[in-house]
Enzyme design. Sequence first.
Site, mmCIF file in Angstrom:
data_model
loop_
_atom_site.group_PDB
_atom_site.id
_atom_site.type_symbol
_atom_site.label_atom_id
_atom_site.label_comp_id
_atom_site.label_asym_id
_atom_site.label_seq_id
_atom_site.Cartn_x
_atom_site.Cartn_y
_atom_site.Cartn_z
ATOM 1 N N PRO A 108 0.865 -1.236 -0.085
ATOM 2 C CG PRO A 108 0.069 -0.834 2.296
ATOM 3 C CD PRO A 108 0.766 -1.830 1.237
ATOM 4 C CB CYS A 146 6.963 -10.263 5.502
ATOM 5 S SG CYS A 146 5.569 -10.535 4.520
#
Length: 535
Positions: free
Chosen positions: A122, A241
Amino acid sequence: MRLPEKFENTMRSLLGEESAAFFATYSQPRTSGLRLNGLKIGLEEYEARFRPSGEGAFGGLERLQRIPWAQGGVYTDEQDRPGKHLHYYLGLYYVQEPSAMLPAELLDVRPGHRVLDLCAAPGGKSTQLAAKLQGRGLLVTNDNAAERTKALAKNVERAGTTNALVTNEEPAALAAAFGGFFDRVLVDAPCSGEGMFRKDEDMIREWEKHSVERCSLMQKDILREAAKLVAPGGKLLYSTCTFSPAENEASIARFLSENPEFKVVPVQAPAEWGLAPGRPDWLAVEERFGLDEERIASLAGTVRVWPHRARGEGHYAALLVRRSEGEAAEPAAVRKAGEEWEFPLLIGQPGAGKKPLKSSPGGKRTPGRGEPPRGKTPSKSASAADEDPREKLLAFARETLPGWRPEGMLRARGEQLYLQPDALPELGRLNWVRPGLLLGSATKHRFEPSQALAMGLRMEEASRSLRLRSGEDEALKYMKGETLQPEPDRIVGPDGEPAAGRGWTLVCIDGFPAGWGRWDGTILKNELLPGWRWI
């Protein structure tokens, strides 16, 4: 927290004696943080200005704990809810998981660089990169998921970024358009998300649906195209991640085998950061992809964030450099002064912008996807100011923004006008979400400035501003979209003295732009768009 059995078994096998400490973190609070936006304010200034008055976002924190690897990064208590504070809406900081701040710091971005954030939505890392650039150079921020680019564009605009372009493309399309154009490329790759289990339990269900093997193949394709976008001597930062070696060290090993002109740049981090080296010893023989021992050993220079070693969620990062003598893909030709759409914005000089928009050489041509429509030929009865959108922009700027001195090239897309950074290739056929800073729309009767323009301004650049404080009721009313009735002497000029005239007015809170209003001498009509309002 109920973890997948397969995941537990794998982590016990990899970590051995460390696994007990690792699994213990799943009964501990997740980490949270925010990063001050260096385009608008630094951490020291923010703390000095707002903490004594209690108007800042740090709430009940008795002592600030800085995130050691992130400039302007601070650990927060989730009870502070910094995402609900007005300063978040003003773009003074971005709420971001602490480990997610590491990749952009490692990439070594400097003012003037050409930077690409390839998997950007985002937009947290993009806003971090923008702060490193300080308005100089170029930032292209991209995501291939159209539904995610809306949030991406908004976050980039909220941060006050003026030198960014937002695209919605596959990596291969960008590689074909730009070639080896970028000094820095960030690939925050889609992954299985194992490092986010503690932060978001939905990631566990996603992990069970999207296998490590599938993600590894996706990363291979992305990295193949990313390599083509790096200029000789440029750097590529790959991050995930997840904990999976197949998506981390193995992905980099495959990349190095296919791109011998790249090498690992060892990450040098102080011991107190708690970061751990990469683990080439976890790779199976088939995951070494024929690399010699020296190249395999270099993977120890990549870096891992483990939640039982550092205060952050799971992350992996590998910094690579393209050797200067390597052959990069031919970069796109940079647009030169005098070519189509070139238009220096000389706001302070009467008569600037008289040159008409030019059509393409070689006659008429149908614009490709994302290309701006060509300028219309004015009718004999219409004045140049009525037909030329630039004249409307310049008239607005001279009256409303006399202190504004933008740099770049003007681009028209229907009624909308954008400001593009200099030295950008002509890339009309890409799918643009924002082909530059959206300045506003030149409607039939006037120029209407955009929220993005407001967020990229300084308070002193406006001929009229209403200056509010975050503790005032009027500030909250404005952010909710309500009409205001300020005393006339509160509409002030750049020097803070009451301003004459009526019209577009920059509304500022705590000295930072929040949006536009239109002043008629009694009422300030709220021009804050619904999607930008405080909830």
